[in-house]
Design an enzyme around this catalytic site. Structure first.
Site, short mmCIF file in Angstrom:
data_model
loop_
_atom_site.label_atom_id
_atom_site.label_comp_id
_atom_site.label_asym_id
_atom_site.label_seq_id
_atom_site.Cartn_x
_atom_site.Cartn_y
_atom_site.Cartn_z
N CYS A 114 -3.99 7.11 1.36
CA CYS A 114 -3.60 5.97 0.52
C CYS A 114 -3.21 6.38 -0.90
CB CYS A 114 -4.71 4.92 0.48
SG CYS A 114 -5.09 4.24 2.10
N GLY A 162 0.79 -1.22 0.00
CA GLY A 162 0.00 0.00 0.00
C GLY A 162 0.83 1.27 0.00
#
EC number: 2.3.1.181
Length: 214
Positions: free
Chosen positions: A171, A75
């Protein structure tokens, strides 16, 4: 599976504990473990990077009592803070049907079921990892795997105080914004309540015989 509550613990210390347990599981001297905890304010970067998604200087972040830490999880950028439940499963998945993809799915499923227990309807969003309530991201997931043993894991926003997220592009997804269980439920919910429910739902999703250990 051993369930271990680490309370409020610095990110680096929690990572050390995970890696020590991972080594023990790898050697066959310890069973799988699920760590439930909270972190002091910290911004973490995943294997995809994410420093370009820090919206303020690292000096300004330090003034907020937080730091930036590089991790080995998958991520991009995210943040952790008191009032957010963090879950780190250190467990073998080599014999689990579906491997890493199914493990990821089951972690999301556990978070979705946990939210439902508090009256909040959460769901997956195609092409966007994690768990969402409408356009708001409730839960982020980023794992690491060594020799088919997982570490790192999941962060679940519980408290309605999420100001640290203002320092990042969540993110790396432009337009994405965080939400929390307390905000969606319309009342403040404690991380202790959520830990207990998550532990129960994890046991149902991952195994029929999970027993909590103190």
């Amino acid at each position: 599976m051993e369930f271990i509550d680490l309370g409020l613990i610095p990110h680096g210390e929690a990572e050390r504990i995970q890696l020590e347990r991972l080594k023990q599981v790898m050697e066959g001297t310890a069973e799988d473990a699920l760590y439930l905890l909270e972190h002091p304010p910290v911004v973490t970067l995943g294997r995809q990077g994410g420093l370009e998604n820090l919206l303020i200087s690292e000096e300004a972040l330090k003034a907020m009592g937080a730091e930036v830490v590089q991790t080995a999880r998958g991520g991009n950028i995210t943040c952790h803070y008191p009032g957010q439940m963090v879950v780190y499963p250190v467990m073998r998945i080599e014999k689990r049907r579906g491997g890493i993809k199914k493990f990821f799915f089951d972690m999301e499923e556990t978070a979705i079921r946990t939210a439902a227990r508090f009256g909040v309807q959460a769901a997956r969003s195609e092409g966007r990892p994690g768990v969402w309530v409408g356009p708001g991201k409730l839960c982020s997931i980023g794992i690491g795997v060594k020799k088919w043993i997982t570490y790192h894991g999941l962060s679940f926003n519980v408290s309605s105080d999420m100001k640290l997220f203002d320092a990042i592009t969540l993110c790396g997804l432009h337009g994405a914004h965080p939400t929390s269980l307390s905000r969606e439920a319309g009342k403040e919910i404690s991380t202790e309540e959520v830990k207990n429910v998550f532990r129960e739902e994890f046991g149902k999703v991952f195994t029929d015989t999970a027993v909590a250990a103190s």
